[in-house]
Design an enzyme around this catalytic site. Structure first.
Site, PDB file in Angstrom:
ATOM      1  CD  GLU A 173    -106.120 -15.977-122.307  1.00  0.00           C
ATOM      2  OE1 GLU A 173    -107.303 -15.719-122.586  1.00  0.00           O
ATOM      3  OE2 GLU A 173    -105.754 -17.089-121.892  1.00  0.00           O
ATOM      4  CD  GLU A 296    -104.544 -17.372-117.654  1.00  0.00           C
ATOM      5  OE1 GLU A 296    -105.533 -18.010-118.086  1.00  0.00           O
ATOM      6  OE2 GLU A 296    -104.491 -16.125-117.605  1.00  0.00           O
TER       7      GLU A 296
END
Ligand code: AHR
Length: 492
Positions: A173, A296
């Protein structure tokens, strides 16, 4: 009666077993307590790993585990987690609850866990706050079988032989907690860092994964593929299902009919998100060399009342099992491009497969979906189609049925079907093209949408034999209960 067609003549792609992967972060009670209790714990363990949890994950045939984060990865300095545990640095886990991280679970412990699970390793490296050298040395420490500063350090720490590292993520991220970068900056940073992710193990090459988009950020995918596509093996998408909004996500176990269908609608939306990212990837990489990784995914509900908000501990109801069944069907259907998926997060965090309380463990409805769907691992995805009228409330509509079908090396077909309807059974007629069907067996996970397992009642939702079907010449007819996920095993 809905029509369900399976075409064994249409062999689409191999379903990578790694689609059934999990993610485990230094977050709340996932690693500590959930997977690792330490050698001196009263909780039964082997070299610090919980025996009950390891056995459950082996039974589920967990193929790959991602570690150490998540947001934690870009603040993790691996050298803090090697050597005598008593001498390891203590740090603050700034992302997750501000608790003390004593680094007692580090690289050696992770690979011990991987060994016990019999699965592959996926490590996420630190780009946000780490150096190129630090990342490069970690790879050398883990994978080099020779004489070098890092291999010698590993040996001095008690591990002679290198470990097998299958996947490596260059950051996590990085558009957010991993450094707040824009796509152009990250794409170039990725190019630099990945240069030093060396293949010390020769032909056993590391599969390099670049940080991909947050859900619908199509611009990120475009920029990454354009600037760094040729330097990566995979691009990692993150997609969480939040029923309401990030401020008030909604309870895991107490929800209205609208919220039930909203959650499923948002989970199902991942199909469109994947398709749109794949269109962009196809433009830059028509040969489909670069794989999509969904490292994820899962439901993100409000934490259970009274628990640390930074620990992301949530219950897991039959609704979550439907989300898992639908999502895994979707991932299977994209097997030609999706190499790996990792549900967040294994134990005690978000949509986990098991919850623990001291020495006690309870398996969640999501666990039973993974266990049932393991039959698809490494099979060939077949062409299949089901008619699926919409269902839901006035405001929230979803397809009533989702499915995927695969064939194993012996020609046995496995089909997994979800009935998303909260109250109505679904009648289906399945035909397997050009086939004389010899036998059909089935298993089911079902319950009221808000049913869940507790430490007091561990079997409210489980997996059972399913018999409400009739074999026909070329398939079967079946009546799937409301809110259910069924796996059919079809022998021809
Ligand atoms: O899974 C919880 C967090 O969600 C991860 O640390 C991060 O990558 C994502 O935002």
């Amino acid at each position: 009666m809905e029509k369900y067609l399976i075409n064994p003549n249409q062999k689409i792609a191999e379903i990578s077993k790694d689609i059934y992967g999990n993610f485990s972060e230094h977050l709340g009670r996932c690693i500590y307590e959930g997977l690792f209790v330490g050698k001196n714990s009263d909780i039964p363990n082997v070299n610090g790993m919980r025996i009950d949890v390891v056995n459950a994950l082996r039974e589920m045939r967990l193929p790959v585990l991602r570690w150490p984060g998540g947001c934690f990865a870009d603040e993790y300095h691996w050298k803090d987690g090697i050597g005598d545990p008593a001498g390891r640095k203590k740090m603050i886990n700034t992302h997750w609850g501000g608790v003390v991280e004593d680094n007692s679970f580090g690289t050696h412990e992770f690979f011990e866990l991987i060994d016990q699970l019999g699965c592959d390793a996926y490590i996420a490296g630190n780009v946000g706050s780490g150096t190129v050298r630090e990342m490069s040395e970690w790879i050398e420490y883990i994978t080099f079988d020779g004489t070098s500063p890092m291999a010698d350090l590993r040996k001095a720490n008690g591990r002679e032989k290198p470990w097998k590292l299958k996947y490596f993520g260059v950051g996590n991220e990085n558009w957010g907690c991993g450094g707040n970068m824009d796509p152009y900056y990250y794409a170039n940073t990725y190019r630099r860092y990945q240069t030093y992710v060396r293949n010390y193990a020769g032909n056993d090459r590391i599969f390099k994964i670049a940080c991909g988009p947050n859900a619908e950020d199509y611009n990120w995918t475009d920029e990454l593929m354009k600037t760094a596509g040729r330097h990566m093996d995979g691009l990692a998408l993150h997609y969480y299902t939040v029923t309401n909004d990030w401020g008030k996500k909604g309870s895991a176990t107490q929800f209205s009919d609208d919220e039930y269908y909203r959650c499923l609608r948002k989970a199902y939306h991942i199909d469109e998100v994947i398709r749109r990212h794949l269109e962009i990837m196809n433009r830059h990489d028509p040969s489909k060399r670069v794989k999509l990784i969904v490292d994820e995914w899962g439901t993100w509900h409000d934490v259970e009342p009274g628990t640390n908000p930074g620990f992301l501990y949530q219950q897991n109801a039959m609704r979550d099992a439907i989300v898992a069944g639908m999502s895994l069907n979707i991932f299977n259907k994209h097997a030609d491009r999706i190499r790996m998926c990792n549900i967040a997060q294994t134990i005690n965090v978000l949509q986990s497969v098991a919850l623990t309380d001291g020495a006690d463990m309870v398996l969640t409805p999501t666990y039973y979906i993974f266990k049932m769907y393991k039959a698809h691992q490494n099979n060939t995805l077949l062409g299949s189609y089901i008619t699926s009228p919409e269902t839901g409330t006035d405001g929230e509509r979803v397809p009533s049925l989702t499915e995927s079908a695969s064939e194993d090396a012996n020609g046995v077909i496995y089909s997994t079907v979800t009935n998303t309807d909260m109250t109505r059974a679904a009648e289906i007629k399945c035909q397997v093209a050009d086939s004389a069907v010899k036998s059909v067996k089935a298993e089911i996970v079902t319950g009221k949408a808000d049913a869940y397992n507790t430490f007091e009642n561990k079997n409210a939702v489980g997996c059972a034999e399913f018999t409400d079907f009739v074999k026909t010449e070329d398939g079967f007819t079946a009546k799937l209960p409301a809110c259910s996920v069924v796996r059919f095993t079809i022998e021809r």
